[in-house]
Design an enzyme around this catalytic site. Structure first.
Site, PDB file in Angstrom:
ATOM      1  N   MET A 260       0.811  -1.220   0.000  1.00 27.50           N
ATOM      2  CA  MET A 260       0.000   0.000   0.000  1.00 27.50           C
ATOM      3  C   MET A 260       0.839   1.262   0.000  1.00 27.50           C
ATOM      4  O   MET A 260       0.351   2.349  -0.334  1.00 27.50           O
ATOM      5  CB  MET A 260      -0.942   0.006   1.216  1.00 27.50           C
ATOM      6  CG  MET A 260      -0.241   0.019   2.553  1.00 27.50           C
ATOM      7  SD  MET A 260      -1.436  -0.167   3.911  1.00 27.50           S
ATOM      8  CE  MET A 260      -0.314  -0.292   5.315  1.00 27.50           C
ATOM      9  N   HIS A 277      -4.424   2.771  12.267  1.00 25.98           N
ATOM     10  CA  HIS A 277      -3.981   2.902  13.660  1.00 25.98           C
ATOM     11  C   HIS A 277      -2.641   2.210  13.926  1.00 25.98           C
ATOM     12  O   HIS A 277      -2.058   2.383  15.000  1.00 25.98           O
ATOM     13  CB  HIS A 277      -5.062   2.403  14.633  1.00 25.98           C
ATOM     14  CG  HIS A 277      -5.217   0.920  14.718  1.00 25.98           C
ATOM     15  ND1 HIS A 277      -6.129   0.315  15.550  1.00 25.98           N
ATOM     16  CD2 HIS A 277      -4.581  -0.116  14.100  1.00 25.98           C
ATOM     17  CE1 HIS A 277      -6.059  -0.990  15.443  1.00 25.98           C
ATOM     18  NE2 HIS A 277      -5.128  -1.272  14.557  1.00 25.98           N
TER      19      HIS A 277
END
Length: 376
Positions: A260, A277
């Site tokens: 990603m 997170h």
């Protein structure tokens, strides 16, 4: 029947919150041990019983780069009742951010934390006894290294890396057993949380979407549930090659090996469940910029769908204090593991804007999580 089903769902979600709270309760002991090890009760006491974060930082001689981490530690210690906090308005009328304004909060000793002040002339101090009680925590690797981490003049490595000699991400990637535990655990969480999310807001969130990429979606548990609920949505999963290689062969969603941080396959929308997170702000902005490149324009349904914690949202009701405790304890957990961050709304807004997004909408769902729709 509908009322009975809703009652059963609420009961399961309440049990889920209780489960998370129990499993993370050791974080309270770690936070207490860190407070003692860093001398936080003494720092507040020597400021007359009330001190701001910068004052505590200076008195404990921590590096200024640890101000945000100290804020997160103090959040656990205040939510769980060791200290109290009073928000003071920032001086002047400038446009201070919420994060800046929180530095003006005054942290005070409570009846409980007064026992932790190491005042030799006071017969009321129980700090030495508390160190005895917390001996297993203080002498454990995590107890030893969390104080060492706070005293570093940088954020890397994490507490986990100080303890084990390598970052958590390396353990997940290189250890076959650890990787299996990670993916099985995340799949189990998806099987519970995602159907609830779909019941709560699925129609509103996924309406108008033709294709979706679940970034960091592991073995496809969340994407499979979304595809089953909305067959018209073409769902795929992007994850690292070693994760995709270990996925079951009977998945009904497309699995794509990739990174990603490099690029994300094009789709109407991107789904990020408990991904951001795990990363600091700079990394999150980088991921979100890649999401921006992948999704359709807003008028064609383009958006990023974030399923994660929004700290403090909907927790004004005192009956929800256990849920808030769970959130802030998990925040300390991800900070220790890989320097991750659980964010409040203003912290989320900051990284969305920095990544170039124009707007967002938060949809609270039952339990500790929320859904955030982020629009280009």
């Amino acid at each position: 029947m509908a009322l009975m089903e809703e009652s059963t769902t609420q009961g399961l979600l309440q049990a889920h919150d209780e489960f998370w709270h129990l499993s993370l309760s050791y974080i309270k002991s770690i936070a207490l041990a860190a407070a003692l090890g860093l001398g936080i009760p003494d720092a507040i006491h020597h400021h007359g019983g009330g001190a701001t974060l910068p004052e505590i930082l200076a008195k404990t001689e921590l590096h200024p780069c640890k101000l945000r981490a100290l804020r997160r530690l103090m959040r656990v210690l205040t939510v769980t009742g060791t200290f109290s906090v009073v928000q003071q308005p920032p001086a002047g009328d400038d446009d201070s951010t919420v994060a800046d304004a929180s530095d003006e909060a005054v942290y005070r000793l409570t009846a409980t934390s007064r026992f932790l002040v190491s005042d030799e002339v006071s017969s009321a101090t129980l700090a030495p006894y508390m160190r005895l009680v917390l001996l297993p925590i203080i002498f454990s690797p995590v107890g030893e290294h969390i104080c060492a981490w706070f005293r570093q003049e940088h954020h890397e490595p994490s507490v986990f890396a100080l303890e084990f000699g390598q970052q958590a991400a390396t353990v997940w990637e290189e250890g076959a057993d650890a990787n299996a535990i990670l993916n099985e655990g995340l799949a189990a969480q998806s099987r519970f949380l995602v159907p609830d999310m779909l019941r709560e807001c699925g129609e509103a969130v996924f309406r108008g979407i033709d294709s979706l990429v679940d970034v960091g979606g592991g073995h496809g548990g969340a994407a499979t549930a979304i595809a089953a609920a909305f067959p018209h949505v073409k769902c795929s999963v992007l994850d690292l090659p070693h994760v995709v290689a270990g996925a079951p062969s009977d998945s009904n969603v497309q699995l794509v090996a990739g990174d990603m941080f490099q690029s994300i396959p094009p789709a109407t929308a991107v789904f990020l469940k408990n991904v951001l997170h795990d990363w600091g702000d700079d990394e999150c902005v980088e991921i979100l910029k890649n999401c921006m490149q992948a999704i359709s324009p807003r008028d064609a349904g383009g958006k990023v769908i974030v399923m994660d914690v929004v700290l403090g949202l909907g927790h004004d009701d005192k009956s929800n204090i256990k849920r808030l405790e769970t959130q802030v304890m998990f925040d300390l957990f991800v900070m220790m593991g890989n320097n991750g961050v659980e964010r409040d709304e203003q912290e989320w807004k900051k990284i969305f804007i920095e990544a170039g997004f124009k707007d967002y909408k938060i949809i609270p769902i039952a339990g500790t999580h929320s859904v955030i729709e982020v629009y280009p």
